[in-house]
Design a protein around this motif. Structure first.
Motif, short mmCIF file in Angstrom:
data_model
loop_
_atom_site.label_atom_id
_atom_site.label_comp_id
_atom_site.label_asym_id
_atom_site.label_seq_id
_atom_site.Cartn_x
_atom_site.Cartn_y
_atom_site.Cartn_z
N LYS A 71 37.62 -13.14 -21.17
CA LYS A 71 37.33 -12.65 -22.52
C LYS A 71 36.75 -13.79 -23.34
O LYS A 71 37.14 -14.94 -23.19
CB LYS A 71 38.59 -12.12 -23.18
CG LYS A 71 39.15 -10.90 -22.52
CD LYS A 71 40.40 -10.44 -23.24
CE LYS A 71 41.01 -9.24 -22.55
NZ LYS A 71 42.21 -8.78 -23.23
N LYS A 72 35.83 -13.45 -24.22
CA LYS A 72 35.24 -14.45 -25.12
C LYS A 72 35.19 -13.88 -26.52
O LYS A 72 35.27 -12.68 -26.71
CB LYS A 72 33.83 -14.82 -24.66
CG LYS A 72 33.83 -15.57 -23.34
CD LYS A 72 32.50 -16.24 -23.11
CE LYS A 72 32.63 -17.08 -21.85
NZ LYS A 72 31.57 -18.03 -21.75
N LYS A 73 35.03 -14.76 -27.49
CA LYS A 73 34.99 -14.36 -28.90
C LYS A 73 33.87 -15.12 -29.59
O LYS A 73 33.87 -16.34 -29.61
CB LYS A 73 36.33 -14.67 -29.55
CG LYS A 73 36.35 -14.76 -31.06
CD LYS A 73 36.33 -13.41 -31.70
CE LYS A 73 36.73 -13.51 -33.15
NZ LYS A 73 35.83 -13.01 -34.10
N ARG A 77 32.36 -16.38 -32.85
CA ARG A 77 32.87 -16.65 -34.19
C ARG A 77 31.72 -16.90 -35.15
O ARG A 77 30.70 -17.44 -34.77
CB ARG A 77 33.80 -17.86 -34.17
CG ARG A 77 35.08 -17.59 -33.42
CD ARG A 77 36.00 -18.80 -33.34
NE ARG A 77 37.26 -18.39 -32.77
CZ ARG A 77 37.44 -18.25 -31.46
NH1 ARG A 77 36.47 -18.51 -30.61
NH2 ARG A 77 38.61 -17.84 -31.00
N GLU A 133 42.56 -13.93 -38.04
CA GLU A 133 41.18 -13.55 -37.68
C GLU A 133 41.18 -12.70 -36.42
O GLU A 133 40.41 -11.75 -36.31
CB GLU A 133 40.33 -14.81 -37.50
CG GLU A 133 38.86 -14.53 -37.34
CD GLU A 133 38.22 -13.85 -38.55
OE1 GLU A 133 37.18 -13.18 -38.35
OE2 GLU A 133 38.75 -13.96 -39.68
N HIS A 134 42.03 -13.01 -35.48
CA HIS A 134 42.13 -12.24 -34.24
C HIS A 134 42.52 -10.79 -34.55
O HIS A 134 41.91 -9.85 -34.02
CB HIS A 134 43.16 -12.88 -33.30
CG HIS A 134 43.40 -12.13 -32.04
ND1 HIS A 134 42.42 -11.90 -31.11
CD2 HIS A 134 44.53 -11.55 -31.55
CE1 HIS A 134 42.92 -11.20 -30.09
NE2 HIS A 134 44.20 -10.98 -30.35
N THR A 142 39.66 -8.88 -36.34
CA THR A 142 38.44 -8.63 -35.56
C THR A 142 38.77 -8.04 -34.19
O THR A 142 38.63 -6.85 -33.98
CB THR A 142 37.59 -9.91 -35.43
OG1 THR A 142 38.36 -10.94 -34.80
CG2 THR A 142 37.10 -10.38 -36.79
N CYS A 143 39.21 -8.87 -33.28
CA CYS A 143 39.42 -8.45 -31.89
C CYS A 143 40.36 -7.26 -31.77
O CYS A 143 40.03 -6.26 -31.12
CB CYS A 143 39.96 -9.61 -31.06
SG CYS A 143 38.90 -11.07 -31.03
N VAL A 144 41.52 -7.36 -32.40
CA VAL A 144 42.51 -6.29 -32.28
C VAL A 144 41.99 -5.02 -32.95
O VAL A 144 42.01 -3.93 -32.35
CB VAL A 144 43.88 -6.72 -32.88
CG1 VAL A 144 44.86 -5.56 -32.89
CG2 VAL A 144 44.45 -7.89 -32.09
N ASP A 160 38.91 -4.11 -33.68
CA ASP A 160 37.75 -3.56 -32.96
C ASP A 160 38.17 -2.83 -31.70
O ASP A 160 37.65 -1.75 -31.39
CB ASP A 160 36.75 -4.66 -32.61
CG ASP A 160 36.05 -5.25 -33.83
OD1 ASP A 160 36.13 -4.63 -34.92
OD2 ASP A 160 35.44 -6.33 -33.70
N ASN A 161 39.12 -3.39 -30.97
CA ASN A 161 39.60 -2.76 -29.74
C ASN A 161 40.32 -1.45 -30.04
O ASN A 161 40.14 -0.46 -29.32
CB ASN A 161 40.51 -3.70 -28.96
CG ASN A 161 39.75 -4.59 -28.02
OD1 ASN A 161 39.35 -4.17 -26.94
ND2 ASN A 161 39.52 -5.83 -28.44
N VAL A 172 45.31 -3.47 -26.26
CA VAL A 172 45.29 -4.69 -27.05
C VAL A 172 46.57 -4.82 -27.89
O VAL A 172 46.97 -5.93 -28.23
CB VAL A 172 44.02 -4.74 -27.94
CG1 VAL A 172 44.10 -3.76 -29.09
CG2 VAL A 172 43.76 -6.13 -28.46
#
Length: 93
Positions: free
Chosen positions: A3-5, A7, A63-64, A67-69, A71-72, A80
């Protein structure tokens, strides 16, 4: 799959600046030991590094989640949530 992010420039610079300050604090502690600093003085600086790392973690975690959480979850990937629960358990040790 790794996985990548990606920023934003602002987020990247903020996180890197925090890490560079922490690195400077750790080098300062090394210097204190080299100069035979008194134990309590060293311990206070170690506590400051711990606080800075905690602050870094809080900023990155916020931020995680934003964004990531989010969005998932919007994409229907509820796995997630379990990943986040495991992460929080590790952070709270």
């Amino acid at each position: 799959m790794e996985k990548k992010k990606e920023r934003s420039t602002k987020e990247y610079k903020d996180l890197m600046n925090r890490l560079k300050r922490i690195e400077g604090q750790v080098r300062g502690i090394q210097g204190m030991l080299e100069n035979d600093a008194y134990c309590t003085d060293v311990l206070i600086q170690v506590a400051a590094v711990n606080a800075a790392l905690n602050s870094f973690n809080k900023a990155l975690l916020a931020e995680h989640v934003r964004t990531c959480v989010a969005d998932n979850i919007r994409a229907g990937n509820d796995e997630v949530i379990d990943e986040l629960v495991i992460l929080l358990q590790k952070l709270m040790r």
